[in-house]
Design an enzyme around this catalytic site. Structure first.
Site, mmCIF file in Angstrom:
data_model
loop_
_atom_site.group_PDB
_atom_site.id
_atom_site.type_symbol
_atom_site.label_atom_id
_atom_site.label_comp_id
_atom_site.label_asym_id
_atom_site.label_seq_id
_atom_site.Cartn_x
_atom_site.Cartn_y
_atom_site.Cartn_z
ATOM 1 N N GLU A 235 -43.087 15.647 -83.472
ATOM 2 C CA GLU A 235 -42.537 16.691 -82.529
ATOM 3 C C GLU A 235 -42.165 18.083 -83.314
ATOM 4 O O GLU A 235 -42.329 19.024 -83.178
ATOM 5 C CB GLU A 235 -41.319 16.108 -81.577
ATOM 6 C CG GLU A 235 -41.270 16.802 -80.578
ATOM 7 C CD GLU A 235 -40.085 16.469 -79.583
ATOM 8 O OE1 GLU A 235 -39.788 15.366 -79.954
ATOM 9 O OE2 GLU A 235 -39.514 17.138 -78.714
ATOM 10 N N ARG B 50 -41.306 -2.722 -87.944
ATOM 11 C CA ARG B 50 -41.452 -3.743 -86.520
ATOM 12 C C ARG B 50 -42.865 -4.385 -86.314
ATOM 13 O O ARG B 50 -43.124 -5.346 -86.153
ATOM 14 C CB ARG B 50 -40.887 -3.473 -85.522
ATOM 15 C CG ARG B 50 -39.177 -3.155 -85.836
ATOM 16 C CD ARG B 50 -38.501 -2.545 -84.410
ATOM 17 N NE ARG B 50 -39.067 -1.344 -84.041
ATOM 18 C CZ ARG B 50 -38.567 -0.169 -84.722
ATOM 19 N NH1 ARG B 50 -37.513 -0.216 -85.522
ATOM 20 N NH2 ARG B 50 -38.980 0.940 -84.206
#
Ligand code: AMP
Length: 170
Positions: free
Chosen positions: A95, A58
């Protein structure tokens, strides 16, 4: 124009527990797209930015439009294996696990003034890796601009010393 009204919130995408900020509903609206590019570009007009670096995917849509608006060139940063010529890779922590980004090794010339653009600043890992790639090529990083900043994730902490701008905050 209230851009937030046009951004769709999709719970549990791409996995459980993530609230995804879907900007396709904003970009499909002509006035929404125009206002988005206006607000992302305004701080950088007349700042002698040579190139905008957009992060897949994006960041390509927004970064390309911003580059046109401020009279800069455009450079893509992509997921590994997508760029056709020789590329520099930066590996960064997620993460759980690791990810990587690449830039063509001749994309940024030493001393060029660079603006990094992406749609969302979340934990900041992606943006920090992009900043590293620009600096490894000798680029002068003027700043990083995002449409959306997720304040609770404190992505700015991974971009200390950099000029970070966001149009919308959640
Ligand atoms: P991060 O590295 O955690 O800052 O994540 C930033 C990248 O992941 C950006 O390229 C975003 O497009 C995407 N991203 C992360 N979180 C979200 C979210 N909640 N909604 C939409 N995109 C996201």
């Amino acid at each position: 124009m209230d851009l937030k009204k046009h951004i769709r919130h999709v719970p549990d995408f791409p996995k459980a527990g993530i609230l995804f900020y879907d900007i396709t509903t904003l970009l499909r609206d002509p006035q929404g797209f125009r206002t988005t590019v206006d607000l992302l570009s305004t701080p950088y007009a007349g700042q002698d930015i040579d190139v905008v670096v957009g992060i897949e995917s994006r960041g390509f849509i927004l970064g390309g439009a911003v580059a046109q608006r401020i009279g800069a060139g455009f450079i893509p940063i992509r997921k590994p294996g997508k760029l056709p010529s020789r590329a520099l890779k930066e590996i960064y922590d997620l993460e759980y696990g690791k990810d990587a980004l690449e830039i063509h090794e001749d994309a940024v010339h030493p001393g060029q003034r660079v603006l990094i653009v992406d749609d969302v600043l979340a934990t900041g890992g992606t943006a920090a890796a992009a900043a590293q790639l620009v600096k490894r090529l000798g680029g002068e990083l003027h700043g990083l601009a995002f449409l959306i900043e997720l304040l609770a994730l404190n992505g700015k902490a991974r971009l200390t010393g950099e000029q970070v701008y966001s149009v919308l905050q959640y």
